[in-house]
Enzyme design. Structure first.
Site, PDB file in Angstrom:
ATOM      1  N   HIS A  53       0.787  -1.188   0.021  1.00  0.00           N
ATOM      2  CA  HIS A  53       0.020   0.139  -0.023  1.00  0.00           C
ATOM      3  C   HIS A  53       1.013   1.402  -0.122  1.00  0.00           C
ATOM      4  O   HIS A  53       1.930   1.190   0.099  1.00  0.00           O
ATOM      5  CB  HIS A  53      -0.979  -0.109   1.175  1.00  0.00           C
ATOM      6  CG  HIS A  53      -0.276   0.169   2.535  1.00  0.00           C
ATOM      7  ND1 HIS A  53       0.632  -0.768   3.107  1.00  0.00           N
ATOM      8  CD2 HIS A  53      -0.523   1.136   3.516  1.00  0.00           C
ATOM      9  CE1 HIS A  53       0.721  -0.589   4.386  1.00  0.00           C
ATOM     10  NE2 HIS A  53       0.238   0.770   4.466  1.00  0.00           N
ATOM     11  N   HIS A  55       1.584   4.078   1.842  1.00  0.00           N
ATOM     12  CA  HIS A  55       2.365   4.629   2.910  1.00  0.00           C
ATOM     13  C   HIS A  55       3.782   4.596   2.707  1.00  0.00           C
ATOM     14  O   HIS A  55       4.451   3.518   2.451  1.00  0.00           O
ATOM     15  CB  HIS A  55       1.836   4.017   4.316  1.00  0.00           C
ATOM     16  CG  HIS A  55       0.444   4.359   4.572  1.00  0.00           C
ATOM     17  ND1 HIS A  55      -0.371   3.705   5.597  1.00  0.00           N
ATOM     18  CD2 HIS A  55      -0.266   5.425   4.168  1.00  0.00           C
ATOM     19  CE1 HIS A  55      -1.489   4.484   5.781  1.00  0.00           C
ATOM     20  NE2 HIS A  55      -1.521   5.259   4.917  1.00  0.00           N
ATOM     21  N   HIS A  58       6.477   1.882   3.677  1.00  0.00           N
ATOM     22  CA  HIS A  58       6.480   1.012   2.759  1.00  0.00           C
ATOM     23  C   HIS A  58       7.009   1.155   1.565  1.00  0.00           C
ATOM     24  O   HIS A  58       7.458   0.112   0.808  1.00  0.00           O
ATOM     25  CB  HIS A  58       4.988   0.572   2.773  1.00  0.00           C
ATOM     26  CG  HIS A  58       4.292  -0.079   4.059  1.00  0.00           C
ATOM     27  ND1 HIS A  58       4.158  -1.390   4.571  1.00  0.00           N
ATOM     28  CD2 HIS A  58       3.907   0.888   5.344  1.00  0.00           C
ATOM     29  CE1 HIS A  58       3.645  -1.287   5.765  1.00  0.00           C
ATOM     30  NE2 HIS A  58       3.720  -0.106   5.977  1.00  0.00           N
ATOM     31  N   HIS A 111      -7.375  -0.792   5.824  1.00  0.00           N
ATOM     32  CA  HIS A 111      -6.268   0.350   6.429  1.00  0.00           C
ATOM     33  C   HIS A 111      -6.228   1.377   5.417  1.00  0.00           C
ATOM     34  O   HIS A 111      -6.078   2.393   5.942  1.00  0.00           O
ATOM     35  CB  HIS A 111      -4.858  -0.455   6.434  1.00  0.00           C
ATOM     36  CG  HIS A 111      -3.690   0.191   6.662  1.00  0.00           C
ATOM     37  ND1 HIS A 111      -3.451   0.941   8.293  1.00  0.00           N
ATOM     38  CD2 HIS A 111      -2.637   0.613   6.192  1.00  0.00           C
ATOM     39  CE1 HIS A 111      -2.544   1.543   8.074  1.00  0.00           C
ATOM     40  NE2 HIS A 111      -1.846   1.433   6.966  1.00  0.00           N
ATOM     41  N   ASP A 128       0.174  -3.895   6.427  1.00  0.00           N
ATOM     42  CA  ASP A 128      -0.617  -3.228   7.690  1.00  0.00           C
ATOM     43  C   ASP A 128      -2.267  -3.714   7.627  1.00  0.00           C
ATOM     44  O   ASP A 128      -3.060  -3.308   8.141  1.00  0.00           O
ATOM     45  CB  ASP A 128      -0.528  -1.752   7.550  1.00  0.00           C
ATOM     46  CG  ASP A 128       0.812  -1.334   7.769  1.00  0.00           C
ATOM     47  OD1 ASP A 128       1.729  -1.997   7.888  1.00  0.00           O
ATOM     48  OD2 ASP A 128       0.977   0.002   7.483  1.00  0.00           O
ATOM     49  N   HIS A 166       4.717  -4.682  10.719  1.00  0.00           N
ATOM     50  CA  HIS A 166       5.033  -3.854  12.012  1.00  0.00           C
ATOM     51  C   HIS A 166       5.209  -4.983  13.281  1.00  0.00           C
ATOM     52  O   HIS A 166       4.336  -6.025  13.225  1.00  0.00           O
ATOM     53  CB  HIS A 166       3.891  -2.808  12.293  1.00  0.00           C
ATOM     54  CG  HIS A 166       4.343  -1.805  11.444  1.00  0.00           C
ATOM     55  ND1 HIS A 166       4.921  -0.544  11.655  1.00  0.00           N
ATOM     56  CD2 HIS A 166       3.501  -1.437  10.354  1.00  0.00           C
ATOM     57  CE1 HIS A 166       4.878   0.225  10.490  1.00  0.00           C
ATOM     58  NE2 HIS A 166       3.892  -0.458   9.962  1.00  0.00           N
TER      59      HIS A 166
HETATM   60 FE    FE Z   1       3.151   0.740   7.943  1.00  0.00          FE
HETATM   61 ZN    ZN Z   2       0.291   1.647   6.444  1.00  0.00          ZN
END
Ligand code: FE
Ligand code: ZN
Length: 256
Positions: A53, A55, A58, A111, A128, A166
């Site tokens: 994704h 973010h 990442h 998410h 995530d 994570h």
């Molecule tokens: Fe993350």
């Molecule tokens: Zn994320």
């Protein structure tokens, strides 16, 4: 079988690597530095990056890794993801020549709206979406969307290694105990994972079997979690997505 490795990055991210001793695939290399150090030390060539994704924690390595290795970068469609070479959607497959690997792409929105996960060779790279004993915050999606994504993940084999992006497991277990404190599997997991962290080892990958037993966010069909949600929502018969939403809301409130 390819070798699976987790590389710590930033405060609590993991970059997952699969390699065959010569060529490597990396998942969500938000920081290129620990990945490049590992590849150099192991004399591996990075052929492929898989992105879950948009973010930054990442995707932050994409541009540098593409420049340095000329690697393919698979990602969901989102202009905020840099250096993508192949756009993926749920239902697609990824076939990699070196190392020889095949992944099924699962749409897992919740998410974020663009979130996808990769399943192959007994591994699930879920970014995530699922964490050890937890799940990602709903930044863009809603509870029904995330519950549907988790239902799709629940169809994978129990032995699937759950490779989360994570290391949040211990804190997630602390929360899980507040709503599921009598679950013996949860207490056993807490002891094991505390020991792992005390010795500097990751709590991940876990297995889908263990998550099904201990992760409240995967248990929204369960009678105990339904009873928790009925009480939390003050509503007699919450449906699965409402049960999931109640657990997510309780966790968000607990996080403060
Ligand atoms: Fe993350
Ligand atoms: Zn994320």
């Amino acid at each position: 079988m390819p070798t699976l490795v987790s590389l710590p990055a930033f405060e609590d991210n993991y970059i997952w690597v699969l390699h065959d001793g010569q060529h490597a695939v990396a998942v969500d290399p938000g920081d290129p530095a620990p990945l490049i150090a590992f590849l150099d030390a192991q004399r591996l060539v990075l052929t492929t990056v898989l992105i879950t994704h948009h973010h930054r924690d990442h995707t932050g390595g994409n541009t540098l890794l593409r420049q340095r290795f000329n690697c393919e970068i698979y990602a969901p469609e989102n202009p905020r993801i840099p250096a993508t070479t192949h756009i993926l959607r749920g239902g697609d497959a990824v076939d990699i020549a070196q190392p020889p690997l095949h992944f099924d792409v699962i749409a897992t929105p919740g998410h974020t709206l663009d979130h996808i996960s990769y399943a192959g060779h007994g591994n699930l790279f879920c970014g995530d979406t699922v964490f050890g004993c937890g799940c990602g915050k709903l930044f863009e999606g809603n509870p029904g969307m995330m519950a549907a994504s988790l239902d799709r993940i629940l169809t994978l084999p129990d032995a699937t290694r759950v490779c989360c992006a994570h290391e949040y497991t211990l804190s997630n277990i602390d929360f899980a105990r507040t709503i599921d404190g009598h679950n013996p599997a949860l207490l056993e997991r807490q002891a094991k994972d505390r020991d792992a962290r005390a010795h500097g080892r990751p709590t991940l990958p876990s297995t889908l079997a263990l998550e099904k037993l201990t992760n409240p966010f995967l248990r929204f069909h369960d009678v105990d979690m339904t009873a928790f949600a009925a009480n939390y929502l003050n509503q007699p018969h919450p449906g699965p997505a409402e049960v999931f939403g109640a657990i997510r809301a309780a966790k968000d409130a607990w996080d403060g």
